[in-house]
Design a protein around this motif. Structure first.
Motif, PDB file in Angstrom:
ATOM      1  N   LYS A  75      51.460 -19.815  24.124  1.00  0.00           N
ATOM      2  CA  LYS A  75      51.509 -18.387  24.428  1.00  0.00           C
ATOM      3  C   LYS A  75      52.064 -18.126  25.820  1.00  0.00           C
ATOM      4  O   LYS A  75      52.146 -16.979  26.247  1.00  0.00           O
ATOM      5  N   ASN A  76      52.397 -19.194  26.523  1.00  0.00           N
ATOM      6  CA  ASN A  76      52.911 -19.072  27.886  1.00  0.00           C
ATOM      7  C   ASN A  76      51.961 -18.261  28.768  1.00  0.00           C
ATOM      8  O   ASN A  76      52.393 -17.463  29.601  1.00  0.00           O
ATOM      9  N   THR A  77      50.688 -18.498  28.570  1.00  0.00           N
ATOM     10  CA  THR A  77      49.654 -17.696  29.228  1.00  0.00           C
ATOM     11  C   THR A  77      48.646 -18.584  29.939  1.00  0.00           C
ATOM     12  O   THR A  77      48.276 -19.644  29.427  1.00  0.00           O
ATOM     13  N   VAL A  78      48.236 -18.128  31.104  1.00  0.00           N
ATOM     14  CA  VAL A  78      47.194 -18.786  31.880  1.00  0.00           C
ATOM     15  C   VAL A  78      46.002 -17.830  31.985  1.00  0.00           C
ATOM     16  O   VAL A  78      46.191 -16.619  32.102  1.00  0.00           O
ATOM     17  N   TYR A  79      44.813 -18.390  31.948  1.00  0.00           N
ATOM     18  CA  TYR A  79      43.600 -17.584  31.984  1.00  0.00           C
ATOM     19  C   TYR A  79      42.744 -17.986  33.189  1.00  0.00           C
ATOM     20  O   TYR A  79      42.761 -19.134  33.622  1.00  0.00           O
ATOM     21  N   LEU A  80      41.995 -17.034  33.676  1.00  0.00           N
ATOM     22  CA  LEU A  80      40.992 -17.313  34.699  1.00  0.00           C
ATOM     23  C   LEU A  80      39.683 -16.692  34.245  1.00  0.00           C
ATOM     24  O   LEU A  80      39.530 -15.469  34.256  1.00  0.00           O
ATOM     25  N   GLN A  81      38.778 -17.547  33.802  1.00  0.00           N
ATOM     26  CA  GLN A  81      37.440 -17.096  33.419  1.00  0.00           C
ATOM     27  C   GLN A  81      36.572 -17.064  34.671  1.00  0.00           C
ATOM     28  O   GLN A  81      36.389 -18.099  35.322  1.00  0.00           O
ATOM     29  N   MET A  82      36.043 -15.904  34.982  1.00  0.00           N
ATOM     30  CA  MET A  82      35.248 -15.732  36.186  1.00  0.00           C
ATOM     31  C   MET A  82      33.821 -15.358  35.789  1.00  0.00           C
ATOM     32  O   MET A  82      33.607 -14.315  35.161  1.00  0.00           O
ATOM     33  N   ASN A  83      32.887 -16.212  36.128  1.00  0.00           N
ATOM     34  CA  ASN A  83      31.474 -15.990  35.835  1.00  0.00           C
ATOM     35  C   ASN A  83      30.693 -15.831  37.128  1.00  0.00           C
ATOM     36  O   ASN A  83      31.167 -16.186  38.207  1.00  0.00           O
ATOM     37  N   SER A  84      29.482 -15.320  36.994  1.00  0.00           N
ATOM     38  CA  SER A  84      28.593 -15.147  38.150  1.00  0.00           C
ATOM     39  C   SER A  84      29.317 -14.449  39.297  1.00  0.00           C
ATOM     40  O   SER A  84      29.268 -14.874  40.454  1.00  0.00           O
ATOM     41  N   LEU A  85      29.976 -13.368  38.971  1.00  0.00           N
ATOM     42  CA  LEU A  85      30.787 -12.668  39.965  1.00  0.00           C
ATOM     43  C   LEU A  85      29.914 -12.064  41.062  1.00  0.00           C
ATOM     44  O   LEU A  85      28.780 -11.632  40.818  1.00  0.00           O
ATOM     45  N   LYS A  86      30.480 -12.053  42.261  1.00  0.00           N
ATOM     46  CA  LYS A  86      29.798 -11.537  43.441  1.00  0.00           C
ATOM     47  C   LYS A  86      30.621 -10.385  44.025  1.00  0.00           C
ATOM     48  O   LYS A  86      31.835 -10.328  43.835  1.00  0.00           O
ATOM     49  N   PRO A  87      29.984  -9.509  44.774  1.00  0.00           N
ATOM     50  CA  PRO A  87      30.748  -8.417  45.406  1.00  0.00           C
ATOM     51  C   PRO A  87      31.904  -8.936  46.269  1.00  0.00           C
ATOM     52  O   PRO A  87      32.958  -8.282  46.333  1.00  0.00           O
ATOM     53  N   GLU A  88      31.723 -10.088  46.860  1.00  0.00           N
ATOM     54  CA  GLU A  88      32.803 -10.635  47.697  1.00  0.00           C
ATOM     55  C   GLU A  88      33.987 -11.156  46.894  1.00  0.00           C
ATOM     56  O   GLU A  88      35.006 -11.540  47.472  1.00  0.00           O
ATOM     57  N   ASP A  89      33.871 -11.163  45.569  1.00  0.00           N
ATOM     58  CA  ASP A  89      35.017 -11.507  44.721  1.00  0.00           C
ATOM     59  C   ASP A  89      35.929 -10.302  44.501  1.00  0.00           C
ATOM     60  O   ASP A  89      37.006 -10.434  43.905  1.00  0.00           O
ATOM     61  N   THR A  90      35.506  -9.145  44.965  1.00  0.00           N
ATOM     62  CA  THR A  90      36.314  -7.946  44.820  1.00  0.00           C
ATOM     63  C   THR A  90      37.648  -8.117  45.530  1.00  0.00           C
ATOM     64  O   THR A  90      37.698  -8.446  46.717  1.00  0.00           O
ATOM     65  N   ALA A  91      38.729  -7.930  44.777  1.00  0.00           N
ATOM     66  CA  ALA A  91      40.072  -8.144  45.324  1.00  0.00           C
ATOM     67  C   ALA A  91      41.094  -7.790  44.254  1.00  0.00           C
ATOM     68  O   ALA A  91      40.749  -7.593  43.085  1.00  0.00           O
ATOM     69  N   VAL A  92      42.337  -7.741  44.666  1.00  0.00           N
ATOM     70  CA  VAL A  92      43.431  -7.710  43.719  1.00  0.00           C
ATOM     71  C   VAL A  92      43.814  -9.158  43.431  1.00  0.00           C
ATOM     72  O   VAL A  92      44.055  -9.933  44.362  1.00  0.00           O
ATOM     73  N   TYR A  93      43.835  -9.504  42.172  1.00  0.00           N
ATOM     74  CA  TYR A  93      44.135 -10.864  41.762  1.00  0.00           C
ATOM     75  C   TYR A  93      45.583 -10.942  41.285  1.00  0.00           C
ATOM     76  O   TYR A  93      46.016 -10.140  40.447  1.00  0.00           O
ATOM     77  N   TYR A  94      46.302 -11.935  41.815  1.00  0.00           N
ATOM     78  CA  TYR A  94      47.709 -12.130  41.497  1.00  0.00           C
ATOM     79  C   TYR A  94      47.909 -13.479  40.827  1.00  0.00           C
ATOM     80  O   TYR A  94      47.380 -14.501  41.293  1.00  0.00           O
ATOM     81  N   CYS A  95      48.689 -13.494  39.765  1.00  0.00           N
ATOM     82  CA  CYS A  95      49.049 -14.789  39.208  1.00  0.00           C
ATOM     83  C   CYS A  95      50.361 -15.250  39.825  1.00  0.00           C
ATOM     84  O   CYS A  95      51.160 -14.439  40.316  1.00  0.00           O
ATOM     85  N   ALA A  96      50.553 -16.537  39.817  1.00  0.00           N
ATOM     86  CA  ALA A  96      51.713 -17.121  40.475  1.00  0.00           C
ATOM     87  C   ALA A  96      52.121 -18.405  39.779  1.00  0.00           C
ATOM     88  O   ALA A  96      51.341 -18.987  39.011  1.00  0.00           O
ATOM     89  N   ALA A  97      53.329 -18.833  40.066  1.00  0.00           N
ATOM     90  CA  ALA A  97      53.834 -20.096  39.533  1.00  0.00           C
ATOM     91  C   ALA A  97      54.676 -20.765  40.608  1.00  0.00           C
ATOM     92  O   ALA A  97      55.392 -20.094  41.361  1.00  0.00           O
TER      93      ALA A  97
END
Length: 121
Positions: A75-97
Motif C-alpha cells: 500500500k506504500n503506506t507507513v503507520y505510527l501507532q501511538m499509545n499512552s499519549l501524553k499532553p507533551e505529545d501534542t504537535a504537528v506530526y510530519y511523515c518523511a522519507a
C-alpha cells in the motif's frame, strides 16, 4: 513524490491514535520512512523510522515503549501507532522519507504535510 499524512486528532491523555502516511510517486526502495513532530515554539524533532523492508526500526527516547512504526509496502503506506499519549505529545506530526545510517535518524529528502495531534490532560 508526495507523502500524505492522516489520522491526527484530539484525544485524552492515555488514549491512542494511529497515523498513516501514504506515498505516491517513485521513492528509492532503500529509503527509510519515518515521522517527525513539531510542537508550538519548538524545533522539529525525530520520532521514529522504519527501514525499507520493515526489518529495522529506530525510535526517539520519547517514543520508545509507547509508539510503534510499521509499513505496508503493498500500500506504500507507513503507520505510527501511538499509545499512552501524553499532553507533551501534542504537535504537528510530519511523515518523511530519506536515507540514513545505522543508529541515526533518517535524513529527510521528502516531507509530507503535517497532521495535528492534540492530547488533552
Amino acid at each position: 513524490v508526495q507523502l500524505q499524512a492522516s489520522g491526527g486528532g484530539l484525544v485524552q491523555a492515555g488514549g491512542s491514535l494511529r497515523l498513516s502516511c501514504e506515498a505516491s510517486g517513485l521513492i528509492s526502495s532503500t529509503y527509510r520512512r519515518g515521522w517527525f513532530r513539531q510542537a508550538p515554539g519548538k524545533e522539529r524533532e525525530f520520532v521514529a523510522h522504519i527501514s525499507w523492508n520493515g526489518g529495522t526500526t529506530y525510535y526517539a527516547d520519547s517514543a520508545k515503549g509507547r509508539f510503534t512504526i510499521s509499513r505496508d509496502n503493498a500500500k506504500n503506506t507507513v503507520y505510527l501507532q501511538m499509545n499512552s499519549l501524553k499532553p507533551e505529545d501534542t504537535a504537528v506530526y510530519y511523515c518523511a522519507a530519506g536515507p540514513g545510517i545505522v543508529g541515526s535518524p533518517l535524513d529527510p529528502r521528502y516531507w509530507g504535510r503535517g497532521t495535528q495531534v492534540t492530547v488533552s490532560s
